[in-house]
Design a protein around this motif. Structure first.
Motif, PDB file in Angstrom:
ATOM      1  N   GLY A 151      -4.751  -1.916  -8.669  1.00 36.85           N
ATOM      2  CA  GLY A 151      -5.825  -1.450  -9.527  1.00 36.85           C
ATOM      3  C   GLY A 151      -7.083  -2.269  -9.610  1.00 36.85           C
ATOM      4  O   GLY A 151      -7.181  -3.286  -8.984  1.00 36.85           O
ATOM      5  N   ARG A 164      -8.510   6.495   1.098  1.00 37.96           N
ATOM      6  CA  ARG A 164      -8.267   6.188  -0.098  1.00 37.96           C
ATOM      7  C   ARG A 164      -7.938   4.482  -0.323  1.00 37.96           C
ATOM      8  O   ARG A 164      -7.884   4.146  -1.432  1.00 37.96           O
ATOM      9  CB  ARG A 164      -6.859   6.911  -0.727  1.00 37.96           C
ATOM     10  CG  ARG A 164      -7.279   8.496  -0.995  1.00 37.96           C
ATOM     11  CD  ARG A 164      -6.114   9.127  -1.614  1.00 37.96           C
ATOM     12  NE  ARG A 164      -4.975   8.425  -2.011  1.00 37.96           N
ATOM     13  CZ  ARG A 164      -4.051   9.092  -2.768  1.00 37.96           C
ATOM     14  NH1 ARG A 164      -3.867  10.329  -2.987  1.00 37.96           N
ATOM     15  NH2 ARG A 164      -2.954   8.191  -3.210  1.00 37.96           N
ATOM     16  N   TYR A 173       0.715  -1.203  -0.042  1.00 40.60           N
ATOM     17  CA  TYR A 173      -0.131   0.023   0.100  1.00 40.60           C
ATOM     18  C   TYR A 173       0.886   1.214   0.011  1.00 40.60           C
ATOM     19  O   TYR A 173       0.467   2.244  -0.383  1.00 40.60           O
ATOM     20  CB  TYR A 173      -1.014   0.059   1.164  1.00 40.60           C
ATOM     21  CG  TYR A 173      -2.074  -0.861   0.965  1.00 40.60           C
ATOM     22  CD1 TYR A 173      -3.093  -0.743   0.278  1.00 40.60           C
ATOM     23  CD2 TYR A 173      -2.357  -2.036   1.691  1.00 40.60           C
ATOM     24  CE1 TYR A 173      -4.307  -1.277  -0.093  1.00 40.60           C
ATOM     25  CE2 TYR A 173      -3.381  -2.929   1.635  1.00 40.60           C
ATOM     26  CZ  TYR A 173      -4.460  -2.526   0.849  1.00 40.60           C
ATOM     27  OH  TYR A 173      -5.273  -3.126   0.513  1.00 40.60           O
ATOM     28  N   LYS A 197     -10.457   2.613  -1.678  1.00 34.06           N
ATOM     29  CA  LYS A 197     -10.980   2.909  -2.779  1.00 34.06           C
ATOM     30  C   LYS A 197      -9.975   2.752  -4.199  1.00 34.06           C
ATOM     31  O   LYS A 197     -10.174   2.734  -5.305  1.00 34.06           O
ATOM     32  CB  LYS A 197     -11.234   4.467  -3.120  1.00 34.06           C
ATOM     33  CG  LYS A 197     -12.448   4.768  -2.291  1.00 34.06           C
ATOM     34  CD  LYS A 197     -12.586   6.495  -2.174  1.00 34.06           C
ATOM     35  CE  LYS A 197     -13.587   6.678  -1.212  1.00 34.06           C
ATOM     36  NZ  LYS A 197     -13.640   6.500   0.407  1.00 34.06           N
ATOM     37  N   ARG A 198      -8.566   2.445  -3.615  1.00 30.32           N
ATOM     38  CA  ARG A 198      -7.658   2.214  -4.716  1.00 30.32           C
ATOM     39  C   ARG A 198      -6.630   0.935  -4.232  1.00 30.32           C
ATOM     40  O   ARG A 198      -5.730   1.064  -3.693  1.00 30.32           O
ATOM     41  CB  ARG A 198      -6.607   3.358  -4.761  1.00 30.32           C
ATOM     42  CG  ARG A 198      -7.482   4.692  -5.032  1.00 30.32           C
ATOM     43  CD  ARG A 198      -6.714   5.781  -4.682  1.00 30.32           C
ATOM     44  NE  ARG A 198      -5.800   5.967  -6.492  1.00 30.32           N
ATOM     45  CZ  ARG A 198      -5.157   6.903  -6.534  1.00 30.32           C
ATOM     46  NH1 ARG A 198      -4.522   7.860  -5.798  1.00 30.32           N
ATOM     47  NH2 ARG A 198      -4.335   6.944  -7.670  1.00 30.32           N
ATOM     48  N   SER A 255      -9.323   0.282 -14.408  1.00 35.45           N
ATOM     49  CA  SER A 255      -8.240   1.311 -14.448  1.00 35.45           C
ATOM     50  C   SER A 255      -7.124   0.690 -15.192  1.00 35.45           C
ATOM     51  O   SER A 255      -6.434   1.625 -15.823  1.00 35.45           O
ATOM     52  CB  SER A 255      -7.754   1.648 -12.913  1.00 35.45           C
ATOM     53  OG  SER A 255      -7.288   0.587 -12.281  1.00 35.45           O
TER      54      SER A 255
END
Length: 128
Positions: A115, A107, A35, A110-111, A119
């Motif tokens: 990916g 985040r 991450y 959401k990420r 994306s």
């Protein structure tokens, strides 16, 4: 992507060069993304100046010398999409739900690290 061609080494040259110094991909040379970072590991078999010099050149190229050729991006896209499918397990879905519950507005929820299919399919050379 960093192993697929660098300023000072084509993909084949890189493999041949590190093997000449006793470094094997997988056991002595690998990378992983988490991450908060991407880690490149080169486990050197010795500390001779020539081994260190080539290693520092490779690491420098990893930082700012990746060629990121369009054909290599397409190959890597397929690899990462396949990895996404492999990782789509009950455990990973539970992990995502835990993150959303613990950090609803962060985040990280959401990420995903790799990916998602949308994306990855949208990426093009200028995005790098």
């Amino acid at each position: 992507m960093q192993f697929n061609g660098l300023k000072h080494f084509s993909a084949n040259d890189l493999v041949e060069t590190v093997q000449r110094f006793g470094i094997e991909f997988g056991s002595h040379a690998s990378a992983r993304t988490d991450y908060d970072n991407t880690l490149y590991m080169l486990d050197l078999p010795n500390t001779k100046p020539e081994t260190q010099n080539v290693t520092f050149t490779i690491l420098r190229d990893f930082c700012d010398g990746a060629l990121l050729l369009p054909e290599e991006i397409e190959k890597e896209r397929g690899i990462v999409l396949s990895e996404l499918n492999t990782r789509d397990s009950i455990n990973s879905r539970i992990q995502q739900k835990k993150l959303k519950a613990l950090l609803p507005d962060h985040r990280l929820t959401k990420r995903p690290i790799l990916g998602n299919q949308e994306s990855l399919n949208a990426l093009s050379r200028p995005d790098f």
